[in-house]
Design an enzyme around this catalytic site. Structure first.
Site, mmCIF file in Angstrom:
data_model
loop_
_atom_site.group_PDB
_atom_site.id
_atom_site.type_symbol
_atom_site.label_atom_id
_atom_site.label_comp_id
_atom_site.label_asym_id
_atom_site.label_seq_id
_atom_site.Cartn_x
_atom_site.Cartn_y
_atom_site.Cartn_z
ATOM 1 N N CYS A 1 35.670 46.926 42.477
ATOM 2 C CA CYS A 1 35.238 45.425 42.712
ATOM 3 C C CYS A 1 34.675 44.976 43.630
ATOM 4 C CB CYS A 1 36.988 44.725 42.696
ATOM 5 S SG CYS A 1 37.847 44.998 43.567
ATOM 6 N N GLU B 1 42.085 38.138 41.272
ATOM 7 C CA GLU B 1 40.952 38.865 41.682
ATOM 8 C C GLU B 1 40.041 39.245 40.662
ATOM 9 O OE1 GLU B 1 39.730 43.325 43.318
ATOM 10 O OE2 GLU B 1 41.470 42.654 44.221
#
Length: 683
Positions: free
Chosen positions: A294, A255
């Site tokens: 994020c 990720e």
């Protein structure tokens, strides 16, 4: 000053020397040091496999799920300490709630998934596949825990959530973990892991911790291991391409950076609730965790004629935002996690300034409440305006991992989708609209470049979890720049840690392995009747062979009168021309009801109630004069835990109802679920 330690092979140990000095992000004061130098990573992996893995694999999914539930309850009782330490990272109470209780929520969510797996140490996936004409050779799939370790390399922004959302999944699957949080905020992770270890809820070896740089943590991974990485795309690609990871086909989930977008629909004009919702959502995404998420909105995509309205409304809302010490009740945005992070964000702001202008905020001139902005890692929210996003493209390439976002115009929805997709893959994109056609077009056209599409409007805003909140039962990840990975996702996420294997053999063998009855397996006659047996006494495959019943015209007429179902095929013989029926046909539900009358033992016994019907099919017309019987077989047993001491100990038993006629052909098949009392009422 504290030396934050590593939990290695059952012991808390300090690494060699000092790798990283740790600071309070609000006051700038040093709080400790950490180091992972000199750790025996090969030994840690072996310990995890031999100690933790063996213990976890002996547990069933039910037991592992209950273990997660117990751990979640335990951590909630200790949360006050975590909130205190979390403030040292610059987090406000709301920021900390997302990290701490959001992380614990992942434990609860994954614990609940135990009900979607069998009460076995391994999973039975899908349905059996016939592989032979006579039915003596079939195939199936099972999924067993990998005999490896999950190594989680996490980012600095969520030192609790980042750990718990990942280990919840691998622990439910039966795989141990080694967690390597960011060295900059590892002190918060260490505090919680100490509690977890002291609780003894997890088997020893199920969790180990690396505080420090972690150099070498993936040097010894092999085929059965899994590496998850959250952080910069450059570092992730470097790790993913290590020769031994490639050669051993090590599962690697990444990720990475994500330039997420939020689109304002053309229908959401100023004065509408949707416009206000959009401004509020953007303000939240800029200021929560000081933009260190994020999933934060980096690109604000709005209709070209509404750019000024959005800019003014967002500025007015950000003016009310108070930056400072999270312990001050007036503060709504804390600091970044470290001064180093401030410098990194400023460096990327300088790059973006070459093509676009700051329309809100100032890197130097801003107020801080309750703290010294020169000592802490503080920063003002920054909003850019990019007037030509198709040609001034650094905004689609450079991520400022802080309270920074850019407004940009779009002409039509096709243009908005194109701009959103110029981020080259993201974790999430939002669209705020009450026009479902706009929402549909955006979702369908943009989905291939985004891991999640968040559709927001006044109908769902009150209960929406928000643009920036990935949910444990939905996938979290994204294509391209976002890393190409996928984590969480409920059952899907658990399967990442299981090896799917095809098994082939006789139906009886496959029944024994799967503990699910397969057609063609042995069907010994149940003695006594299955309704006279308690949960523990029932065996998969045991069958009741019922008496038979010949269907009469009176059966059809009476059922039509009772049910009110007067469909022509049942009651009107003159309407059958051109249909598939030769004569009036019995109701399918009559056939099923009559089957129940044949297989039920009516006396009071261990069966508490009928729980439902699955997979009911009527496969052959039943005419007047057809003689039917039933083979009633124990198909699967599903254990249930007691809710409290007063609850009845019980389990769910699935029965295969195979209805057949005088020729032996199946005329209908169904699976019924019954709740059956246990002999042992203590558990």
């Amino acid at each position: 000053m504290t030396t934050y330690q590593n939990y290695v092979k059952g012991e808390w140990i300090s690494g060699e020397g000092v790798e990283t000095e740790l600071f309070n992000a609000i006051t700038g004061e040093q709080i400790g040091t950490c180091s992972s130098a000199g750790l025996d990573y090969a030994g840690m992996i072996d310990y995890a496999k031999d100690k933790g893995g063996r213990a976890l694999r002996k547990m069933t999914f039910t037991q592992r799920g209950l273990m997660l539930k117990e751990l979640a309850m335990f951590l909630l009782k200790n949360k006050k300490r975590y909130y205190e330490v979390s403030s040292w990272t610059g987090a406000t109470r709301v920021d900390s709630w997302i990290d701490i209780e959001g992380g614990i929520g992942n434990l609860f969510a994954n614990a609940s998934l135990r009900r979607q797996f069998p009460d076995l140490p391994y999973h039975v996936d899908g349905s059996a596949v016939p592989l032979s004409k006579g039915g003596s050779f079939i195939g199936h799939h099972i999924m067993v825990p990998k005999h490896g370790v999950a190594i989680h390399i996490n980012a600095f922004n969520f030192p609790i959530w980042g750990m718990l959302e990942k280990i919840a999944v691998n622990l439910l699957a039966g795989v141990p973990a080694i967690v390597k949080p960011s060295e900059f905020t590892c002190y918060l992770t260490e505090v919680m892991v100490r509690d977890i270890i002291d609780s003894k809820i997890l088997p020893e070896g199920a969790l180990q911790l690396v505080c420090g740089l972690g150099r070498g943590v993936v040097d010894h991974v092999g085929t059965s291991d899994t590496v998850t990485f959250t952080g910069s795309a450059a570092t992730g690609r470097k790790l993913k391409s290590l020769p031994h990871i490639v050669e051993n086909s090590v599962s690697f989930n990444m990720e990475a950076d994500s330039l997420n977008a939020a689109v304002l629909g053309k229908d959401a004009v100023p004065g509408t609730k949707d416009f206000d919702i959009f401004i509020k959502e953007i303000q939240k995404e800029i200021t929560i965790k000081a933009g260190q998420k994020c999933t934060a909105v980096r690109r604000i995509i709005v209709p070209e004629d509404l750019v000024g309205d959005v800019q003014n409304a967002l500025a007015a809302r950000l003016d009310k935002n108070v930056v400072g010490d999270p312990n001050d009740p007036t503060v709504r945005m804390g600091s970044l996690a470290t001064k180093l992070q401030v410098e990194r964000v400023k460096a990327n702001i300088e790059i973006l300034q070459q093509e676009q202008s700051i329309v809100y905020g100032d890197l130097e001139d801003f107020n801080v409440v309750g703290a010294d902005k020169n000592k802490g890692a503080f920063m003002s929210p920054i909003v850019f305006l990019n007037d030509d996003p198709h040609n001034k493209t650094s905004v689609h390439d450079v991520e400022c991992f802080g309270p920074v976002s850019t407004i940009m115009p779009y002409k039509d929805l096709e243009d908005a989708v194109k701009l959103a997709n110029m981020g080259k893959g993201s974790l999430v994109s939002s669209i705020i609209t009450s026009d479902d056609q706009i929402a549909t077009e955006f979702a369908v056209e943009a989905a291939h470049m985004h891991g999640r599409i968040h559709i927001l409007n006044e109908r769902c805003a009150a209960e929406s979890t928000g643009h920036g909140s990935p949910m444990p039962l939905l996938t979290h990840g994204g294509p391209g720049r976002a890393g190409g990975g996928e984590e969480m996702g409920g059952v899907r996420g658990v399967k990442h840690y299981l090896q799917r294997t095809a098994i082939q053999g006789h139906p009886q063998t496959i029944t024994t392995i799967t503990q699910q009855f397969q057609v063609g397996a042995d069907q010994p006659e149940a003695m006594p009747h299955v309704f006279r047996q308690h949960f523990e006494e029932l065996k998969v495959g045991d069958t009741v062979f019922t008496h038979k019943h010949t269907v009469t015209e009176a059966d059809i007429v009476n059922f039509a009168n009772v049910s009110g179902d007067n469909f022509y095929a049942h009651v009107d013989a003159t309407s059958l021309e051109g249909t598939m029926f030769e004569q009036r046909v019995a109701h399918g539900y009559f056939v099923l009801s009559k089957a129940a009358g044949l297989f039920v033992d009516p006396k009071k016994g261990p069966v508490l109630l009928n729980y439902g019907i699955d997979e009911c099919r009527f496969t052959k017309p039943v005419y007047i004069g057809t003689t039917m019987g039933v083979r009633f077989t124990v198909k699967e047993k599903i254990d249930q835990e007691k809710k409290n001491d007063a609850d009845v100990a019980k389990g769910i038993v699935k029965f295969l109802v195979d209805m057949y006629d005088e020729t032996g052909d199946t005329i209908g098949v169904a699976t019924i679920l019954t709740m059956v009392k246990k002999l042992d009422q203590s558990k």
